[in-house]
Design a protein around this motif. Structure first.
Motif, short mmCIF file in Angstrom:
data_model
loop_
_atom_site.label_atom_id
_atom_site.label_comp_id
_atom_site.label_asym_id
_atom_site.label_seq_id
_atom_site.Cartn_x
_atom_site.Cartn_y
_atom_site.Cartn_z
N ASP A 1 27.07 -1.19 29.08
CA ASP A 1 25.91 -0.87 28.06
C ASP A 1 24.45 -1.14 29.09
O ASP A 1 23.72 -0.23 28.87
N ASN A 2 24.38 -2.03 30.02
CA ASN A 2 23.26 -2.13 30.90
C ASN A 2 23.14 -0.93 31.72
O ASN A 2 21.96 -0.33 31.98
N CYS A 3 24.20 -0.24 32.26
CA CYS A 3 24.37 0.82 32.94
C CYS A 3 23.70 2.01 32.19
O CYS A 3 22.79 2.77 32.93
N ALA A 4 24.00 2.14 31.25
CA ALA A 4 23.41 3.17 30.33
C ALA A 4 21.88 3.16 30.17
O ALA A 4 21.31 4.22 30.16
N MET A 5 21.56 1.88 30.23
CA MET A 5 20.08 1.65 29.94
C MET A 5 19.45 1.95 31.42
O MET A 5 18.39 2.67 31.59
N GLN A 6 19.84 1.49 32.46
CA GLN A 6 19.33 1.51 33.63
C GLN A 6 19.40 3.02 34.13
O GLN A 6 18.40 3.50 35.06
N LEU A 7 20.38 3.58 33.79
CA LEU A 7 20.27 5.20 34.16
C LEU A 7 18.98 6.23 33.65
O LEU A 7 18.61 6.78 34.41
N VAL A 8 18.38 5.56 32.68
CA VAL A 8 17.24 6.22 32.15
C VAL A 8 16.12 5.23 32.38
O VAL A 8 14.83 5.73 32.58
N LEU A 9 16.29 4.10 32.87
CA LEU A 9 14.98 3.53 33.13
C LEU A 9 14.60 3.46 34.63
O LEU A 9 13.54 3.43 35.27
N ASN A 10 15.85 3.41 35.56
CA ASN A 10 15.57 3.69 37.06
C ASN A 10 16.72 4.25 37.66
O ASN A 10 17.43 3.68 38.43
N PRO A 11 16.67 5.73 37.31
CA PRO A 11 17.70 6.51 37.85
C PRO A 11 18.16 6.30 39.56
O PRO A 11 19.13 6.64 40.02
N ARG A 12 16.89 6.38 40.13
CA ARG A 12 16.79 6.36 41.81
C ARG A 12 17.57 5.23 42.52
O ARG A 12 18.05 5.15 43.55
N ARG A 13 17.81 4.13 41.47
CA ARG A 13 18.75 2.91 41.97
C ARG A 13 20.18 3.33 42.23
O ARG A 13 20.81 2.54 43.04
N PHE A 14 20.59 4.46 41.77
CA PHE A 14 22.20 4.93 41.85
C PHE A 14 22.27 5.62 42.82
O PHE A 14 21.70 6.54 43.14
N ASP A 15 23.58 5.51 43.89
CA ASP A 15 23.96 6.21 44.82
C ASP A 15 25.27 6.76 44.24
O ASP A 15 25.47 7.85 43.65
N VAL A 16 26.34 5.96 44.29
CA VAL A 16 27.71 6.36 43.96
C VAL A 16 27.99 5.21 42.75
O VAL A 16 27.84 4.15 42.78
N VAL A 17 28.23 6.02 41.63
CA VAL A 17 28.70 4.95 40.44
C VAL A 17 30.34 5.37 40.31
O VAL A 17 30.58 6.40 40.22
N VAL A 18 31.13 4.17 40.11
CA VAL A 18 32.54 4.12 40.01
C VAL A 18 32.79 3.44 38.84
O VAL A 18 32.42 2.49 38.50
#
Ligand code: IPM
Ligand code: MN
Length: 360
Positions: free
Chosen positions: A223-240
């Motif tokens: 649930d937090n990931c769903a939010m972070q994806l649109v709040l701070n997408p640059r924080r992600f490199d590889v998501v598994v």
């Protein structure tokens, strides 16, 4: 190198975007001197119409014999009220399982030319470059028991989310290997505050991480990931993440890329003795019945899937880069389909495909 590829156009816009993807594959074959042997097969609604089943045995045989399979999309509205067993989608789940392609790689990247196509603010999406590694042959999609039984108030629907240590470990290793060639960061996504499958997932991912000390690992609840994806997408490199979470999060990723029509995917399994990956390549989008037959669909996701095929199944890095560069060149030219908000009149699916070929 010979390119033995099975083509499964499927349903709806699947046939239209696949036609352009094949055009691009043929262009690469000609330009770089790799003879292409293309076979066409039936999958999904079209297969039900012609053979009575969404995944004919012949299709499985052809896919197992090919070096790689390129797929369009499956699904037709006439099957909306049919049991899962008899739906076009069952064909897709069946071929993923038959090929053993347990890792679905879904890159999500923001192209500069598309920065205004995303409804999100430019400064948020600019520079987004991640890859979602979705487990593809386990979890709720395949777990048993499943079904609907009983009647009245006691009528009950059941699905089972199940993962073994081995299933988690192999997808985690895939994610860490990918991260090694990128920004060296893996984010594992689960729901370990509620689900036992997620608790095992987290434990096994941590164990696998010990073998990759050069890669940073963090964990996010889905649930937090769903939010972070649109709040701070640059924080992600590889998501598994597991199958259903990855399905949902990757559609959200499409908002960052500007259109779901942009996203390619590569579904890969183990390496063959030759070193190539067994692979099924498909855009992330569906069959979009409302758009079908109008030559309007965005073929970049399908064309990007050809690039992924060249890279993973054939090890043709230069050719893959040529396709990706051509995609970017056409995006920069502004001659794109309506979903990407072109400055002038929108281009057709076919015009985009031809423009990519010219740019190669
Ligand atoms: C996808 C699709 C499929 C899935 C459907 C069509 C079965 O949504 O590839 O993301 O859920 O895996
Ligand atoms: Mn999906």
């Amino acid at each position: 190198m010979e390119l033995n590829v099975l083509i499964l156009p499927g349903d709806g816009i699947g046939t239209e975007v696949t036609r352009e993807a094949v055009r691009v594959l043929s262009r690469v074959s000609e330009k770089f001197g790799h003879p292409a042997h293309l076979t066409e097969g039936l999958l999904g609604g079209v297969a039900i119409h012609r053979t009575g089943t969404p995944l004919p045995e012949e299709t499985v045989k052809l896919a197992l014999a090919a070096d790689a399979t390129l797929m369009g999309a499956v699904g037709l509205p006439e099957f909306d009220n049919v049991a899962p067993e008899k739906r076009p989608e069952k064909g897709l789940l069946g071929i993923r399982k038959a090929l053993g392609v347990y890792a679905n790689l879904r890159p999500v990247k923001t192209y500069h030319a598309l920065i205004d196509s995303s409804p999100l603010k430019n400064h948020l999406v600019e520079g987004t470059d991640m890859i979602i590694v979705r487990e593809l042959t386990g979890g709720l999609y395949y777990g048993t028991p499943r079904g609907i039984s009983g009647s009245g108030d006691e009528e009950r629907g059941v699905n089972t989310m199940t993962y073994t240590r081995a299933e988690i470990a192999r997808i985690a290793r895939m994610a860490f290997h990918l991260a090694r060639n990128r920004r060296k960061k893996v984010t594992s996504v689960d729901k370990s505050n509620v689900l036992e499958t997620s608790q095992l997932w987290r434990k096994v991912v941590v164990e696998v991480a010990a073998g990759f000390p050069d890669v940073e690992l963090d964990h996010l609840l889905v649930d937090n990931c769903a939010m972070q994806l649109v709040l701070n997408p640059r924080r992600f490199d590889v998501v598994v993440t597991e199958n259903l979470f990855g399905d949902i999060l990757s559609d959200e990723g499409a908002v960052l890329a500007g259109s779901i029509g942009m996203l390619p995917s590569a579904s890969i399994g183990d390496r063959k003795p030759s070193g190539a990956w067994v692979g099924l390549y498909e855009p992330v989008h569906g069959s979009a019945p409302d758009l079908a037959g109008q030559n309007k669909a965005n073929p970049f996701g399908a064309i990007g899937s050809v690039a992924a095929m060249l890279e993973y199944s054939f090890g043709l890095k230069e050719e893959a880069a040529a396709v990706n560069a051509a995609i970017e060149a056409v995006l920069n030219s502004g001659r794109v389909t309506a979903d990407l908000k072109p400055a002038g009149p929108p281009a057709t699916t076919e015009q985009v495909g031809r423009a990519v070929c010219e740019a190669i």
